[in-house]
Design a protein around this motif. Structure first.
Motif, PDB file in Angstrom:
ATOM      1  N   THR A  80      22.056  53.642  32.457  1.00 43.07           N
ATOM      2  CA  THR A  80      20.736  53.505  33.066  1.00 43.07           C
ATOM      3  C   THR A  80      20.781  53.990  34.514  1.00 43.07           C
ATOM      4  N   ALA A  81      19.712  54.650  34.936  1.00 40.17           N
ATOM      5  CA  ALA A  81      19.566  55.072  36.329  1.00 40.17           C
ATOM      6  C   ALA A  81      18.207  54.592  36.836  1.00 40.17           C
ATOM      7  N   VAL A  82      18.119  54.340  38.146  1.00 40.89           N
ATOM      8  CA  VAL A  82      16.912  53.760  38.729  1.00 40.89           C
ATOM      9  C   VAL A  82      16.517  54.541  39.970  1.00 40.89           C
ATOM     10  N   VAL A  83      15.200  54.771  40.135  1.00 41.51           N
ATOM     11  CA  VAL A  83      14.622  55.259  41.393  1.00 41.51           C
ATOM     12  C   VAL A  83      13.741  54.131  41.914  1.00 41.51           C
ATOM     13  N   ASP A  84      14.093  53.549  43.051  1.00 44.75           N
ATOM     14  CA  ASP A  84      13.418  52.343  43.532  1.00 44.75           C
ATOM     15  C   ASP A  84      11.955  52.572  43.881  1.00 44.75           C
ATOM     16  N   ARG A 112       8.795  51.407  40.441  1.00 43.87           N
ATOM     17  CA  ARG A 112      10.242  51.445  40.277  1.00 43.87           C
ATOM     18  C   ARG A 112      10.471  52.117  38.924  1.00 43.87           C
ATOM     19  N   LEU A 113      11.165  53.242  38.940  1.00 44.34           N
ATOM     20  CA  LEU A 113      11.366  54.017  37.721  1.00 44.34           C
ATOM     21  C   LEU A 113      12.744  53.728  37.135  1.00 44.34           C
ATOM     22  N   GLU A 114      12.775  53.395  35.844  1.00 41.03           N
ATOM     23  CA  GLU A 114      14.028  53.188  35.136  1.00 41.03           C
ATOM     24  C   GLU A 114      14.157  54.239  34.048  1.00 41.03           C
ATOM     25  N   VAL A 115      15.331  54.863  33.969  1.00 38.38           N
ATOM     26  CA  VAL A 115      15.603  55.895  32.968  1.00 38.38           C
ATOM     27  C   VAL A 115      16.913  55.530  32.280  1.00 38.38           C
ATOM     28  N   ILE A 130       7.752  50.567  36.444  1.00 42.78           N
ATOM     29  CA  ILE A 130       7.399  49.170  36.694  1.00 42.78           C
ATOM     30  C   ILE A 130       6.655  49.123  38.020  1.00 42.78           C
ATOM     31  N   GLU A 131       5.381  48.780  37.992  1.00 42.13           N
ATOM     32  CA  GLU A 131       4.595  48.748  39.221  1.00 42.13           C
ATOM     33  C   GLU A 131       5.190  47.733  40.185  1.00 42.13           C
ATOM     34  N   THR A 132       5.343  48.144  41.426  1.00 39.40           N
ATOM     35  CA  THR A 132       6.112  47.336  42.376  1.00 39.40           C
ATOM     36  C   THR A 132       5.319  46.191  42.983  1.00 39.40           C
ATOM     37  N   GLU A 133       3.985  46.262  42.951  1.00 39.69           N
ATOM     38  CA  GLU A 133       3.215  45.253  43.667  1.00 39.69           C
ATOM     39  C   GLU A 133       2.166  44.541  42.818  1.00 39.69           C
TER      40      GLU A 133
END
Length: 286
Positions: free
Chosen positions: A118-122, A105-108, A70-73
Motif C-alpha cells: 500500500t502507498a499513501v499520498v496524505d 488522503r489517497l490510498e493505493v 478519503i476526504e480529510t475534513e
C-alpha cells in the motif's frame, strides 16, 4: 524412509519461507507510487469531478492496482476501492481515479496472490487551478498580504533560499531550473512558480475561492513586472522588442506562461488564466 520424511518437511518449509519472503518485500522496493504528487490540485470538470492520475512501478506483473480517496475534513465514509490498473510485464502501471471535487488522503494498493503493498499520498485534491499573468500588479513586489489560512490553498513553490536558481532562470529561461510539479501550501513568504514574487494578494484570493467553492485551489504565477500588452503579444509571437531588463530573445515575458502550461498545467489541468494588464499601456496611442 527415515531420510524422505525430513527432506519433505524441509522442502515444504523452504517453499513456505520463500512465499513469505516475497509477500513481505519492502514496499519501497516492491511498490512505488510516482503520481499523483503531494498537495497537487487537479482541475475538476463541469460535472464537479476530476481524474487523479495513478502511476508507478510494481515488482509483481499481473498485480491489480486499486485506489480510494478519503476526504480529510468532511468525516465522510471511506470510499470503496476502485480498480485503476493491472501491472504489465515491465512493472510500470498507470490509470485514473475519477473522484468528486475535494481534498483527500489517497490510498493505493497492489495485490497479487499473497503479495500486497500500500502507498499513501496524505494530501491531494480535485478543484480549481489558475495561472496569473500580467505586469507588476499581477507579479507582486515587496509588499505582500498574509499567506493563505486554508489548508486547501496551494501552489508549486520555489524552495527557500533559491535566489541563485531564480536569477539563472531569469537569465536563461531554462525550464529545467523550475521547481518540480509538487504542491506546497501557499503560506506567507512562499514564491509561486514559475515567476511569482511572493504571496502578494493571490494567496488570499485563492483562500476566498476555496471557501466559496468548497474545493482546493492551486495558483501559479507567470507574471513579469514592468511589461506591457505589447511585450506579451510580441514575445508570444516570437517578435523582438526593446526593454531595459526583460530579455526579448528568451521570449520573456510570455515564456513564463509557456512553461507554466507545458510543465505544470499538462499535469494538473487549468480552469483559467487570470490577466492583470493595462497600467503600463497608457502611453500607447494605438
Amino acid at each position: 524412509m527415515s531420510f524422505t520424511r525430513p527432506f519433505s518437511l524441509l522442502l515444504a518449509w523452504l517453499l513456505v519461507a520463500g512465499c513469505a519472503s516475497r509477500s513481505t518485500l519492502p514496499q519501497s522496493n516492491a511498490f512505488v507510487l510516482s503520481a499523483p504528487a503531494h498537495r497537487l490540485v487537479y482541475q475538476r470538470g463541469l460535472d464537479g469531478s476530476g481524474s487523479l492520475p495513478i502511476a508507478g512501478t510494481c515488482a509483481w506483473p499481473g498485480a491489480v492496482v486499486e485506489a480510494r480517496g478519503i476526504e480529510t475534513e468532511s468525516g465522510a465514509e471511506e470510499q470503496k476501492w476502485q480498480r485503476v490498473a493491472e501491472v504489465p510485464a515491465d512493472g510500470k502501471f498507470g490509470g485514473q481515479l475519477k473522484i468528486k471535487g475535494g481534498w483527500y488522503r489517497l490510498e493505493v494498493r497492489a495485490t497479487h496472490r499473497r503479495q500486497h503493498a500500500t502507498a499513501v499520498v496524505d494530501r491531494v485534491g480535485v478543484g480549481e487551478v489558475f495561472i496569473v499573468v500580467g505586469h507588476s500588479v499581477a507579479h507582486g513586489g515587496r509588499t505582500n498580504l498574509t499567506g493563505a489560512t486554508s489548508d486547501h490553498v496551494n501552489t508549486i513553490a520555489w524552495p527557500t533560499n533559491s535566489d541563485a536558481p531564480r536569477k539563472e532562470y531569469e537569465r536563461t529561461a531554462d525550464p529545467q531550473l523550475l521547481p518540480r510539479p509538487i504542491g506546497a501550501h501557499f503560506a506567507g513568504g512562499v514564491r509561486p512558480a514559475p515567476f511569482g514574487h511572493g504571496t502578494y494578494f493571490w494567496a488570499q484570493f485563492a483562500d476566498r475561492v476555496a471557501s466559496a467553492q468548497g474545493v482546493p485551489v492551486l495558483l501559479l504565477n507567470a507574471a513579469f513586472g514592468g511589461t506591457s500588452l505589447e511585450h506579451w503579444a510580441k514575445s508570444a509571437r516570437g517578435e523582438p522588442f526593446e526593454h531595459s531588463f526583460v530579455k526579448s530573445p528568451l521570449r520573456m515575458p510570455y515564456i513564463n506562461l509557456h512553461h507554466a502550461l507545458r510543465r505544470y498545467a499538462t499535469v494538473t489541468g487549468v480552469r483559467a488564466i487570470l490577466a492583470d494588464q493595462g497600467q503600463n499601456d497608457w502611453p500607447e496611442n494605438d
